[in-house]
Design a protein around this motif. Structure first.
Motif, PDB file in Angstrom:
ATOM      1  N   GLU A 172      -0.471  -3.819   9.312  1.00 44.04           N
ATOM      2  CA  GLU A 172      -0.347  -5.130   8.654  1.00 44.04           C
ATOM      3  C   GLU A 172      -1.365  -5.299   7.540  1.00 44.04           C
ATOM      4  OE1 GLU A 172      -0.113  -8.657  11.024  1.00 44.04           O
ATOM      5  OE2 GLU A 172       1.270  -7.719  12.439  1.00 44.04           O
ATOM      6  N   ASP A 173      -2.545  -4.727   7.701  1.00 46.49           N
ATOM      7  CA  ASP A 173      -3.584  -4.818   6.676  1.00 46.49           C
ATOM      8  C   ASP A 173      -3.257  -3.985   5.448  1.00 46.49           C
ATOM      9  OD1 ASP A 173      -5.207  -6.435   8.339  1.00 46.49           O
ATOM     10  OD2 ASP A 173      -6.085  -4.667   9.279  1.00 46.49           O
ATOM     11  N   TRP A 174      -2.603  -2.836   5.636  1.00 48.72           N
ATOM     12  CA  TRP A 174      -2.452  -1.858   4.548  1.00 48.72           C
ATOM     13  C   TRP A 174      -1.056  -1.753   3.941  1.00 48.72           C
ATOM     14  CZ3 TRP A 174      -6.042   0.329   1.729  1.00 48.72           C
ATOM     15  CH2 TRP A 174      -7.351   0.333   2.217  1.00 48.72           C
ATOM     16  N   GLU A 175      -0.002  -2.067   4.676  1.00 46.82           N
ATOM     17  CA  GLU A 175       1.358  -1.787   4.213  1.00 46.82           C
ATOM     18  C   GLU A 175       1.646  -2.369   2.829  1.00 46.82           C
ATOM     19  OE1 GLU A 175       5.843  -1.591   5.997  1.00 46.82           O
ATOM     20  OE2 GLU A 175       4.493  -3.099   6.837  1.00 46.82           O
ATOM     21  N   MET A 176       1.323  -3.623   2.618  1.00 49.50           N
ATOM     22  CA  MET A 176       1.579  -4.266   1.322  1.00 49.50           C
ATOM     23  C   MET A 176       0.799  -3.561   0.209  1.00 49.50           C
ATOM     24  SD  MET A 176       0.752  -8.182   0.101  1.00 49.50           S
ATOM     25  CE  MET A 176      -0.912  -8.109   0.707  1.00 49.50           C
ATOM     26  N   PHE A 177      -0.442  -3.157   0.501  1.00 47.22           N
ATOM     27  CA  PHE A 177      -1.253  -2.497  -0.517  1.00 47.22           C
ATOM     28  C   PHE A 177      -0.772  -1.070  -0.772  1.00 47.22           C
ATOM     29  CE2 PHE A 177      -4.091  -5.852   1.151  1.00 47.22           C
ATOM     30  CZ  PHE A 177      -4.076  -6.639   0.008  1.00 47.22           C
ATOM     31  N   PHE A 178      -0.274  -0.386   0.265  1.00 46.21           N
ATOM     32  CA  PHE A 178       0.338   0.927   0.049  1.00 46.21           C
ATOM     33  C   PHE A 178       1.524   0.784  -0.902  1.00 46.21           C
ATOM     34  CE2 PHE A 178      -0.977   2.881   4.438  1.00 46.21           C
ATOM     35  CZ  PHE A 178      -2.263   3.101   3.964  1.00 46.21           C
ATOM     36  N   ASP A 179       2.362  -0.236  -0.676  1.00 45.15           N
ATOM     37  CA  ASP A 179       3.512  -0.473  -1.574  1.00 45.15           C
ATOM     38  C   ASP A 179       3.039  -0.664  -3.018  1.00 45.15           C
ATOM     39  OD1 ASP A 179       5.413  -0.343   0.484  1.00 45.15           O
ATOM     40  OD2 ASP A 179       5.434  -2.519   0.794  1.00 45.15           O
ATOM     41  N   GLN A 180       2.003  -1.459  -3.205  1.00 43.54           N
ATOM     42  CA  GLN A 180       1.488  -1.713  -4.549  1.00 43.54           C
ATOM     43  C   GLN A 180       0.875  -0.453  -5.158  1.00 43.54           C
ATOM     44  OE1 GLN A 180      -0.843  -5.329  -5.125  1.00 43.54           O
ATOM     45  NE2 GLN A 180       0.063  -6.167  -3.254  1.00 43.54           N
ATOM     46  N   MET A 181       0.191   0.333  -4.347  1.00 45.11           N
ATOM     47  CA  MET A 181      -0.381   1.578  -4.834  1.00 45.11           C
ATOM     48  C   MET A 181       0.717   2.500  -5.345  1.00 45.11           C
ATOM     49  SD  MET A 181      -3.235   1.938  -1.811  1.00 45.11           S
ATOM     50  CE  MET A 181      -3.477   3.677  -1.949  1.00 45.11           C
ATOM     51  N   LEU A 182       1.805   2.601  -4.600  1.00 42.60           N
ATOM     52  CA  LEU A 182       2.920   3.463  -5.028  1.00 42.60           C
ATOM     53  C   LEU A 182       3.541   2.946  -6.316  1.00 42.60           C
ATOM     54  CD1 LEU A 182       4.724   4.371  -1.689  1.00 42.60           C
ATOM     55  CD2 LEU A 182       2.904   5.577  -2.896  1.00 42.60           C
ATOM     56  N   SER A 183       3.675   1.635  -6.441  1.00 41.06           N
ATOM     57  CA  SER A 183       4.266   1.081  -7.668  1.00 41.06           C
ATOM     58  C   SER A 183       3.348   1.253  -8.876  1.00 41.06           C
ATOM     59  CB  SER A 183       4.663  -0.389  -7.483  1.00 41.06           C
ATOM     60  OG  SER A 183       3.525  -1.198  -7.403  1.00 41.06           O
ATOM     61  N   SER A 184       2.070   1.578  -8.632  1.00 43.55           N
ATOM     62  CA  SER A 184       1.122   1.773  -9.742  1.00 43.55           C
ATOM     63  C   SER A 184       1.120   3.207 -10.273  1.00 43.55           C
ATOM     64  CB  SER A 184      -0.296   1.390  -9.289  1.00 43.55           C
ATOM     65  OG  SER A 184      -0.873   2.416  -8.484  1.00 43.55           O
ATOM     66  N   ILE A 185       1.825   4.109  -9.632  1.00 44.55           N
ATOM     67  CA  ILE A 185       1.833   5.520 -10.068  1.00 44.55           C
ATOM     68  C   ILE A 185       2.370   5.626 -11.482  1.00 44.55           C
ATOM     69  CG2 ILE A 185       2.921   7.783  -9.690  1.00 44.55           C
ATOM     70  CD1 ILE A 185       2.806   7.209  -6.686  1.00 44.55           C
ATOM     71  N   ARG A 186       1.693   6.431 -12.284  1.00 41.07           N
ATOM     72  CA  ARG A 186       2.216   6.765 -13.604  1.00 41.07           C
ATOM     73  C   ARG A 186       1.916   8.232 -13.883  1.00 41.07           C
ATOM     74  NH1 ARG A 186      -1.230   6.828 -17.993  1.00 41.07           N
ATOM     75  NH2 ARG A 186      -3.353   6.141 -17.543  1.00 41.07           N
ATOM     76  N   VAL A 187       2.750   8.830 -14.701  1.00 42.53           N
ATOM     77  CA  VAL A 187       2.598  10.251 -15.016  1.00 42.53           C
ATOM     78  C   VAL A 187       2.302  10.434 -16.498  1.00 42.53           C
ATOM     79  CG1 VAL A 187       4.059  11.012 -13.115  1.00 42.53           C
ATOM     80  CG2 VAL A 187       5.082  10.562 -15.341  1.00 42.53           C
ATOM     81  N   GLY A 188       1.669  11.581 -16.819  1.00 40.45           N
ATOM     82  CA  GLY A 188       1.370  11.904 -18.205  1.00 40.45           C
ATOM     83  C   GLY A 188       2.625  12.305 -18.959  1.00 40.45           C
ATOM     84  N   GLN A 189       2.541  12.207 -20.248  1.00 43.29           N
ATOM     85  CA  GLN A 189       3.719  12.533 -21.078  1.00 43.29           C
ATOM     86  C   GLN A 189       3.740  13.971 -21.449  1.00 43.29           C
ATOM     87  OE1 GLN A 189       6.004  10.354 -21.082  1.00 43.29           O
ATOM     88  NE2 GLN A 189       4.716   8.799 -20.196  1.00 43.29           N
TER      89      GLN A 189
END
Length: 189
Positions: A172-189
């Motif tokens: 419960e403490d981490w699940e929402m933040f894990f979701d946000q962490m995944l949505s923050s992923i970006r890759v180089g061009q």
């Protein structure tokens, strides 16, 4: 025990303050498991992959990695909190990219056949223009259960498997933040 109006007001104010805390890792500090945390963007793979991670996470020492992940096929990159109870891992694969859904579905099917594994759900998540396949599940480890949020994506034409995990009682403490962490992923061009 008799309750007075000011006690109810104080309780109401505490609850409102708790609800008013920032819950978005992109907008400054958040509260995770009772601790204040910042999630700056970090370079995970040199000029290839970035992700927001808690500021106090660091790369796990190679000897500790062998202890925590005894299998030789352990993740290549492991970030962890100081207590080594919350982890974010990355494992580049030799499989071609584009197979995320199939690999995710295969791992889900394996989990469904394992009585100790509890599958909690599978979904597709967006990280900018990227699509990640995600699988949430718990598994036993010694005297406790581990909550996992595994993700699958293409990076430079190859499959990348990642995982965010914590003790199941901290889900419960981490699940929402894990979701946000995944949505923050970006890759180089």
């Amino acid at each position: 025990m008799k309750e007075y109006g000011d006690e109810l007001l104080i309780q109401f104010l505490r609850e409102e303050l708790e609800n008013a805390k920032n819950q978005d890792i992109r907008k400054g500090s958040v509260w995770v498991a009772g601790d204040e945390a910042l999630f700056p963007e970090r370079e995970i793979m040199k000029k290839k992959l970035w992700m927001r991670l808690p500021q106090d996470f660091s790369l796990l020492d190679k000897e500790l990695a062998k202890w925590k992940y005894p299998d030789e096929n352990r993740p290549k990159i492991i970030y962890t909190n100081p207590e080594i109870t919350v982890n974010v891992t990355f494992s580049p694969q030799t499989l071609s990219g584009g197979s995320e859904k199939e690999v995710c579905r295969f791992i889900e099917q394996l989990g469904e056949r394992c009585p100790q594994c509890s599958i909690l759900g599978r979904k597709t998540a967006a990280a900018g223009d990227l699509q990640l396949e995600c699988l949430k599940f718990t598994v036993p480890a010694e005297d406790f259960r581990i909550y996992n949020q595994m993700f699958f994506m293409t990076l430079e034409g190859r499959l990348l498997i990642g995982n965010c995990n914590c003790l199941a009682q901290e889900r419960e403490d981490w699940e929402m933040f894990f979701d946000q962490m995944l949505s923050s992923i970006r890759v180089g061009q």
